[in-house]
Design a protein around this motif. Structure first.
Motif, PDB file in Angstrom:
ATOM      1  N   GLN A   9      -5.329   2.091   0.077  1.00  0.00           N
ATOM      2  CA  GLN A   9      -4.346   3.076   0.531  1.00  0.00           C
ATOM      3  C   GLN A   9      -4.007   2.871   2.001  1.00  0.00           C
ATOM      4  O   GLN A   9      -2.830   2.939   2.394  1.00  0.00           O
ATOM      5  N   GLN A  13      -0.368   1.675   3.572  1.00  0.00           N
ATOM      6  CA  GLN A  13       0.311   2.389   4.645  1.00  0.00           C
ATOM      7  C   GLN A  13       0.650   1.452   5.796  1.00  0.00           C
ATOM      8  O   GLN A  13       1.765   1.497   6.340  1.00  0.00           O
ATOM      9  N   LYS A  17       4.392   0.719   6.982  1.00  0.00           N
ATOM     10  CA  LYS A  17       4.747   1.133   8.343  1.00  0.00           C
ATOM     11  C   LYS A  17       5.306  -0.038   9.138  1.00  0.00           C
ATOM     12  O   LYS A  17       6.293   0.110   9.879  1.00  0.00           O
ATOM     13  N   LEU A  73       0.306   9.207   3.069  1.00  0.00           N
ATOM     14  CA  LEU A  73       0.251   8.341   4.253  1.00  0.00           C
ATOM     15  C   LEU A  73       1.574   7.607   4.461  1.00  0.00           C
ATOM     16  O   LEU A  73       1.984   7.364   5.603  1.00  0.00           O
ATOM     17  N   LEU A  74       2.241   7.263   3.364  1.00  0.00           N
ATOM     18  CA  LEU A  74       3.537   6.591   3.473  1.00  0.00           C
ATOM     19  C   LEU A  74       4.601   7.570   3.963  1.00  0.00           C
ATOM     20  O   LEU A  74       5.519   7.185   4.692  1.00  0.00           O
ATOM     21  N   ALA A  77       4.440   7.634   7.547  1.00  0.00           N
ATOM     22  CA  ALA A  77       5.109   6.450   8.103  1.00  0.00           C
ATOM     23  C   ALA A  77       6.623   6.646   8.110  1.00  0.00           C
ATOM     24  O   ALA A  77       7.306   6.205   9.041  1.00  0.00           O
TER      25      ALA A  77
END
Length: 350
Positions: A9, A13, A17, A73-74, A77
């Motif tokens: 994960q 990310q 990013k 988490l994305l 970003a």
């Protein structure tokens, strides 16, 4: 129990990013403001090519079958670069809503096309008076009354553009005629789906606020390093340091509650609404403080159109009132913590 993200994960990310930072620059964002749609089909197809548009689409429909925990988490970003494309609402709101419908025809018709980047979907709930990105949507999922959801195509609606404080946000009022043929959920089913979609939207806004706050800190740090006064970088002055540190602290505290909210949404936790509202409040407060203090350390330049700071600042302001304002989310928290049987305190917070 292990509450940390997995190596996969975190790596995902990092790669996303890097791509976004390279492709979604402030210069490209400004260029999109001058286009008719404010959106880039080339960028959308690149996101689809990475599998991002289909991240929460079930594998049977050509997606990756992931959930909010994998995407949060994305979403951060996406906030870090102030991504104009409606990726967060597609992945967190539209896809789960379609997948939860009992009408299989809608799933088979649209989920594969969303996963491949061929189709775009906009969601309009009563909490958001205006529908974001309705002008590029092939399908609109719209709330009618308290207990109906309708699926309508772009040929069935009339759109009126409304200006946003954030030039990247494209907001529209939608006029349409609800009918039995367009209704895809009603009654208790619709109420449940509307509540879940609202929570997912608020989670997405909170996650983006985290990324925006981090970006505003970094922009401000760079400016205060380059800007000198009395022969020294102004970032070396204690008053400036404290303003930026005062943003970093609430940002770190907000991350925990946003990630907890993502887990609750992904697992349909009974307290998901409480966790999401907590996250929205904490993340929004951090981003608003980041905007305020970032402007202050920039001095008079912080208010100008030419400085990139305002791109992220205005998105933070806009997201603060999107998917429920502060008053709504504070009331949802208050309804729980002030109830007669409330379980509060350190042992019940996390």
């Amino acid at each position: 129990m292990d509450f940390t993200f997995t190596d996969d994960q975190l790596l995902f990310q990092d790669e996303v990013k890097k791509f976004l930072v390279n492709e979604v620059t402030p210069e490209k964002i400004r260029a999109l403001w001058e286009t008719e749609t404010g959106r880039s089909e080339e960028l959308w197809q690149a996101l689809a090519g990475m599998g991002l548009t289909g991240l929460t689409v079930p594998e049977e429909f050509g997606g990756m079958g992931m959930n909010a925990v994998d995407f949060v988490l994305l979403a951060e970003a996406c906030g870090f670069v102030a991504l104009p494309e409606p990726l967060v609402e597609t992945v967190l709101v539209a896809v789960p809503l379609i997948n939860a419908l009992s009408v299989d025809a809608v799933k088979f018709a649209w989920l594969p096309r969303i996963a491949s980047g061929e189709a775009k979907v906009a969601v309009g709930l009563s909490q958001n008076l205006l529908v974001a990105d309705a002008h590029i949507a092939d399908l609109l999922l719209l709330q009618h009354g308290e207990d109906e959801i309708h699926a309508v195509t772009k040929s069935m609606v009339q759109l009126t553009h409304n200006e946003s404080i954030d030039p990247s946000r494209k907001l529209f009022s939608v006029q349409w005629e609800p009918s039995t043929a367009t209704c895809v959920a009603r009654g208790d089913e619709a109420k449940k789906l509307i509540a879940e979609a609202f929570n997912a939207g608020a989670l997405g806004a909170a996650a983006q606020a985290l990324g925006l706050t981090q970006r505003m800190i970094e922009i401000s740090v760079k400016y205060t390093t380059d800007r000198t006064q009395f022969g020294k970088p102004i970032g070396s002055f204690q008053a400036v340091k404290h303003r930026l540190a005062n943003v970093a602290v609430p940002l770190e505290y907000a991350k925990a509650v946003v990630h907890r909210a993502a887990y609750s949404v992904a697992n349909h936790h009974p307290d998901a609404a409480l966790h999401v509202s907590h996250a929205k409040i904490a993340a929004s407060e951090a981003s608003l403080l980041g905007a305020k203090n970032g402007i202050q350390v920039h001095g008079a330049m912080g208010y100008t159109w030419e400085v990139d700071m305002h791109i992220f600042m205005k998105k933070a302001w806009a997201l603060n009132n999107t998917w429920g304002d502060v008053a709504l989310h504070k009331n949802r928290v208050a309804d729980v913590v002030l109830s007669d049987n409330a379980k509060i305190g350190a042992g019940n917070t996390f």
